[in-house]
Design a protein around this motif. Structure first.
Motif, PDB file in Angstrom:
ATOM      1  N   MET A  18     -92.145  40.352 -16.545  1.00  0.00           N
ATOM      2  CA  MET A  18     -91.541  41.266 -15.363  1.00  0.00           C
ATOM      3  C   MET A  18     -92.639  42.055 -14.862  1.00  0.00           C
ATOM      4  SD  MET A  18     -88.356  40.412 -14.519  1.00  0.00           S
ATOM      5  CE  MET A  18     -87.716  41.817 -13.962  1.00  0.00           C
ATOM      6  N   LYS A  19     -93.345  42.688 -15.912  1.00  0.00           N
ATOM      7  CA  LYS A  19     -94.603  43.452 -15.590  1.00  0.00           C
ATOM      8  C   LYS A  19     -95.402  42.519 -14.629  1.00  0.00           C
ATOM      9  CE  LYS A  19     -97.498  46.909 -17.814  1.00  0.00           C
ATOM     10  NZ  LYS A  19     -97.840  47.218 -19.086  1.00  0.00           N
ATOM     11  N   GLN A  20     -95.742  41.393 -15.136  1.00  0.00           N
ATOM     12  CA  GLN A  20     -96.849  40.496 -14.309  1.00  0.00           C
ATOM     13  C   GLN A  20     -96.173  40.386 -12.965  1.00  0.00           C
ATOM     14  OE1 GLN A  20     -99.431  38.482 -14.831  1.00  0.00           O
ATOM     15  NE2 GLN A  20     -99.933  39.728 -16.835  1.00  0.00           N
ATOM     16  N   LEU A  21     -94.979  40.212 -12.764  1.00  0.00           N
ATOM     17  CA  LEU A  21     -94.420  39.875 -11.539  1.00  0.00           C
ATOM     18  C   LEU A  21     -93.954  41.288 -10.696  1.00  0.00           C
ATOM     19  CD1 LEU A  21     -92.284  36.791 -12.775  1.00  0.00           C
ATOM     20  CD2 LEU A  21     -94.282  36.801 -11.107  1.00  0.00           C
ATOM     21  N   LYS A  22     -94.322  42.374 -11.440  1.00  0.00           N
ATOM     22  CA  LYS A  22     -94.229  43.572 -10.557  1.00  0.00           C
ATOM     23  C   LYS A  22     -92.566  44.125 -10.536  1.00  0.00           C
ATOM     24  CE  LYS A  22     -98.552  44.174  -8.120  1.00  0.00           C
ATOM     25  NZ  LYS A  22     -99.082  42.659  -8.220  1.00  0.00           N
ATOM     26  N   GLY A  23     -91.848  43.441 -11.660  1.00  0.00           N
ATOM     27  CA  GLY A  23     -90.408  43.621 -11.735  1.00  0.00           C
ATOM     28  C   GLY A  23     -89.706  43.227 -10.605  1.00  0.00           C
ATOM     29  N   LYS A  24     -90.284  42.245  -9.896  1.00  0.00           N
ATOM     30  CA  LYS A  24     -89.557  41.710  -8.720  1.00  0.00           C
ATOM     31  C   LYS A  24     -88.705  40.106  -9.036  1.00  0.00           C
ATOM     32  CE  LYS A  24     -93.127  41.943  -6.108  1.00  0.00           C
ATOM     33  NZ  LYS A  24     -93.993  41.813  -4.767  1.00  0.00           N
ATOM     34  N   ALA A  25     -88.683  39.935 -10.335  1.00  0.00           N
ATOM     35  CA  ALA A  25     -88.270  38.615 -10.715  1.00  0.00           C
ATOM     36  C   ALA A  25     -86.665  38.621 -11.085  1.00  0.00           C
ATOM     37  CB  ALA A  25     -89.088  37.728 -11.775  1.00  0.00           C
ATOM     38  N   ASP A  26     -85.952  37.764 -11.156  1.00  0.00           N
ATOM     39  CA  ASP A  26     -84.559  37.773 -11.665  1.00  0.00           C
ATOM     40  C   ASP A  26     -84.690  37.801 -13.234  1.00  0.00           C
ATOM     41  OD1 ASP A  26     -81.866  37.344 -12.556  1.00  0.00           O
ATOM     42  OD2 ASP A  26     -81.772  35.502 -11.471  1.00  0.00           O
ATOM     43  N   PRO A  27     -84.271  38.769 -13.969  1.00  0.00           N
ATOM     44  CA  PRO A  27     -84.626  38.630 -15.537  1.00  0.00           C
ATOM     45  C   PRO A  27     -84.018  37.548 -16.131  1.00  0.00           C
ATOM     46  CG  PRO A  27     -83.623  40.879 -14.762  1.00  0.00           C
ATOM     47  CD  PRO A  27     -83.617  40.201 -13.517  1.00  0.00           C
ATOM     48  N   LYS A  28     -82.782  36.873 -15.312  1.00  0.00           N
ATOM     49  CA  LYS A  28     -82.181  35.990 -16.046  1.00  0.00           C
ATOM     50  C   LYS A  28     -83.022  34.682 -16.100  1.00  0.00           C
ATOM     51  CE  LYS A  28     -77.675  36.998 -14.750  1.00  0.00           C
ATOM     52  NZ  LYS A  28     -76.779  36.349 -13.696  1.00  0.00           N
ATOM     53  N   ALA A  29     -83.616  34.484 -14.831  1.00  0.00           N
ATOM     54  CA  ALA A  29     -84.736  33.382 -14.532  1.00  0.00           C
ATOM     55  C   ALA A  29     -85.637  33.445 -15.584  1.00  0.00           C
ATOM     56  CB  ALA A  29     -84.962  33.248 -13.154  1.00  0.00           C
ATOM     57  N   VAL A  30     -86.274  34.652 -15.812  1.00  0.00           N
ATOM     58  CA  VAL A  30     -87.389  35.009 -16.758  1.00  0.00           C
ATOM     59  C   VAL A  30     -87.142  34.580 -18.154  1.00  0.00           C
ATOM     60  CG1 VAL A  30     -88.966  36.881 -17.516  1.00  0.00           C
ATOM     61  CG2 VAL A  30     -88.539  36.730 -15.417  1.00  0.00           C
ATOM     62  N   ASN A  31     -85.813  34.997 -18.596  1.00  0.00           N
ATOM     63  CA  ASN A  31     -85.386  34.602 -19.622  1.00  0.00           C
ATOM     64  C   ASN A  31     -85.316  33.322 -20.380  1.00  0.00           C
ATOM     65  OD1 ASN A  31     -83.838  35.400 -22.269  1.00  0.00           O
ATOM     66  ND2 ASN A  31     -83.290  37.354 -21.250  1.00  0.00           N
ATOM     67  N   ALA A  32     -84.725  32.485 -19.097  1.00  0.00           N
ATOM     68  CA  ALA A  32     -84.357  30.973 -19.205  1.00  0.00           C
ATOM     69  C   ALA A  32     -86.051  30.527 -19.468  1.00  0.00           C
ATOM     70  CB  ALA A  32     -83.928  30.363 -18.116  1.00  0.00           C
ATOM     71  N   ALA A  33     -87.128  30.985 -18.719  1.00  0.00           N
ATOM     72  CA  ALA A  33     -88.313  30.229 -18.439  1.00  0.00           C
ATOM     73  C   ALA A  33     -88.904  30.411 -19.821  1.00  0.00           C
ATOM     74  CB  ALA A  33     -88.824  30.966 -17.345  1.00  0.00           C
ATOM     75  N   LEU A  34     -88.862  31.710 -20.312  1.00  0.00           N
ATOM     76  CA  LEU A  34     -89.586  31.903 -21.551  1.00  0.00           C
ATOM     77  C   LEU A  34     -88.899  31.072 -22.889  1.00  0.00           C
ATOM     78  CD1 LEU A  34     -90.000  35.919 -22.053  1.00  0.00           C
ATOM     79  CD2 LEU A  34     -91.676  34.181 -22.304  1.00  0.00           C
ATOM     80  N   ARG A  35     -87.657  31.187 -22.773  1.00  0.00           N
ATOM     81  CA  ARG A  35     -86.956  30.378 -23.962  1.00  0.00           C
ATOM     82  C   ARG A  35     -87.322  28.948 -23.871  1.00  0.00           C
ATOM     83  NH1 ARG A  35     -82.767  32.905 -26.454  1.00  0.00           N
ATOM     84  NH2 ARG A  35     -81.780  34.561 -25.664  1.00  0.00           N
TER      85      ARG A  35
END
Ligand SMILES: [Zn+2]
Lengths: 475, 95
Positions: free
Chosen positions: A454-471
């Motif tokens: 989120m920090k990389q994306l300056k907080g502008k991402a959907d946390p759900k999408a980030v979560n899924a991409a990380l997993r």
């Protein structure tokens, strides 16, 4: 000894009519001194008062909403006294036949439910404003408020605690706001309350000697004044002294009540029927039409919000407690916001802002359209919730357009899957230690990684999408 | 009913009248006469009569809630024994 406090209230409410009760001068607040005046409201000899139709309507509506019997045959009376706030030397009021009587208002406090009986509700005129000028040692009279319509609502001595008084006043305020008969602004004096208070040994049937407290300009002041005055009276009685029947003035700065000059206490108003105003007869048809036009009140609305919108009882209660919140909520929903979302924003972020700014909902600049737009942007996945909260805080004071604000500050969410994956790859590469901890079964560290992305994306991402991409990347 | 000098004093305070001593004397008599006449009226049986507050049989004289221009302030203030640019002036009435 255990003491019981007995309280009755006299509440004066300025009606939200355009014109005064007996002449066509404006009731607008403010205005240079004596510019909303005419021969009638400055008490010039030979003038005749003519009743404002709307005043009767508003008073009757208030009486109906407070479950009163409406007086079909109404008269006005003169209350005589010499004081320069009333240039006629009398106030036109209703003594013998008030427009409404014998009502009741249900209240709820932490101690449970209770009914407060309304003794009467009558129409009368407000007085002017006096300001003493120490320079010339004379008093200046401004009659702009003189003749502004008032209703005075008198309860039976049914209150036992400050909490009950506040619950009643909140209920009364909400009812009058729902009816639209008054804006009930205590700071501007459109809702004023005198408190009659006495104490007696618990279980006693007779009343003690009462005092009347004036100059109570906020609910907080009323609550503090009641506690102070009850204690003062109990202390007097316990010392074997007696309470003197008198009018006392609450001093907000000194946190105490003070006796007012006894001259004002000895009043003899010599009421007599007002000869200049013919009687007012209210027909059954007239009252029926008023009953039919009675708006949906707080309780009915609270139930409907639960039933139709699925709001929790508490939320529905919070919103319907204030007409300003009801209007805001309904307009936001009408603009397409899901009711639950609208309620959550209002009772969460909005109430917090109002509390921090010590503001009343009706004084806020934020519009329902702007909140609806914010909710829409979340639903469309264009901003996430965290960002939305930040945006809300930023636009709240001046109602800046949320769309513009988000665009100008580049806050739109990164929904580009490629950008999210790139950020994920970068974070995993920079944190090999954490990655191996995760792979070793330490699920908790995922939160840290989400935060980094989120920090990389300056907080502008959907946390759900980030979560899924990380997993997916850690599989 | 007997009217005392104290009663006359009280009524003149309420009416903001300053009565010289000799007039007070006269007033007690006059007020007693007025009340005596009320006693005559009270001998009539009015138990079946509605109290009258208005002479004319008119009802519901009302106006619409529409603002009309207020009066010229200067014109209003002209009637005052004491005034300044924008207000009526009276002897000290508030603290
Ligand atoms: Zn006027």
């Amino acid at each position: 000894m255990t003491w019981e406090t007995v309280i009755g209230l006299e509440t004066h409410v300025e009606l939200a009519t355009r014109t005064k009760i007996f002449c066509s001068c404006s009731t607008a607040f403010g205005g240079a001194p004596n510019t909303h005046c005419c021969p009638v409201c400055t008490g010039m000899p030979g003038t005749l008062p003519v009743v404002n139709r709307k005043v009767v309507e508003f008073a009757a509506q208030a009486g109906l909403a407070l479950n009163c019997e409406i007086t079909r045959y109404n008269k006005f009376d003169r209350k005589n006294y010499f004081y320069p706030d009333l240039p006629k030397a009398y106030q036109i009021s209703q003594l013998y036949l008030p427009i409404a009587r014998n009502g009741h208002v249900p209240i709820v406090t932490e101690a449970g439910e209770k009914e407060i009986r309304i003794h009467e509700l009558h129409m009368e005129e407000d007085a002017g404003k006096l300001v003493h000028d120490p320079w010339i040692d004379q008093t200046r009279c401004d009659y702009n408020r003189c003749g502004v319509p008032l209703i005075e609502i008198v309860t039976e001595p049914d209150f036992r605690t400050a909490d009950e008084v506040i619950a009643y006043l909140e209920k009364l305020k909400s009812t009058l706001e729902y009816l639209g008969v008054s804006d009930c602004k205590m700071q501007e004096g459109s809702l004023r309350c005198d408190v009659n208070l006495s104490v007696r040994p618990l279980g006693s049937e007779t009343f003690g000697t009462r005092t009347e407290m004036k100059n109570l300009n906020s609910f907080k002041a009323i609550s503090r004044a009641i506690k102070y005055e009850a204690r003062r009276q109990i202390e007097l009685l316990e010392e074997g002294k007696r309470v003197i029947q008198e009018t006392r003035r609450w001093d907000d700065n000194k946190d105490a009540t003070f006796s007012m000059r006894s001259k004002e206490n000895a009043q003899d108003y010599r009421y007599f029927p007002e000869p200049d105003i013919p009687p007012l007869e209210l027909s059954e048809e007239y009252l029926t039409s008023l009953r039919e036009r009675q708006p949906e009140m707080a309780e009915a609305r609270r139930e409907r919000y639960q039933r139709e919108y699925g709001l929790p009882a508490y939320d529905a209660g919070q919103i319907t407690a204030q007409k300003a919140l009801v209007d805001f909520f309904e307009e936001t929903v009408a603009l397409g916001a899901p009711p639950k979302e609208a309620a959550n924003w209002m009772l969460g972020d909005m109430m917090r802002r109002l509390k921090d700014e010590e503001m009343e909902p009706k004084d806020m600049k934020l519009t329902p359209a702007n909140l609806a737009a914010l909710i829409r942007m979340i639903a469309q996945g264009r901003i996430n919730r965290n960002t939305a909260s930040r945006v809300f805080r930023a636009v709240f004071p001046d109602n800046a357009d949320v769309e513009t604000y988000v665009r100008e500050h580049g806050l739109e969410q990164v929904n580009d899957a490629g950008a999210v994956e790139a950020a994920v790859a970068k974070v995993l590469e920079a944190n090999p230690q954490t990655v191996s901890e995760y792979r070793a079964g330490k699920q908790k560290v995922l939160g840290f990684l989400v935060g980094q992305v989120m920090k990389q994306l300056k907080g502008k991402a959907d946390p759900k999408a980030v979560n899924a991409a990380l997993r997916a990347a850690l599989q | 009913m007997k009217i005392t000098t104290e009663m006359v004093d009280y009524i003149s305070v309420l009416s903001r009248l300053k009565l010289p001593e000799e007039e007070k004397e006269r007033m007690t008599g006059e007020l007693e006469n007025i009340l005596a006449y009320m006693d005559v009226l009270n001998t009539l049986d009015t138990s079946q009569v509605e109290p009258m507050s208005h002479v004319f049989p008119i009802r519901n004289v009302v106006r619409e809630d529409e603002v009309a221009p207020s009066f010229d302030r200067e014109q209003l203030l002209k009637n005052a024994p004491q005034r300044d640019q924008e207000a009526f002036l009276v002897p000290k009435a508030v603290e």
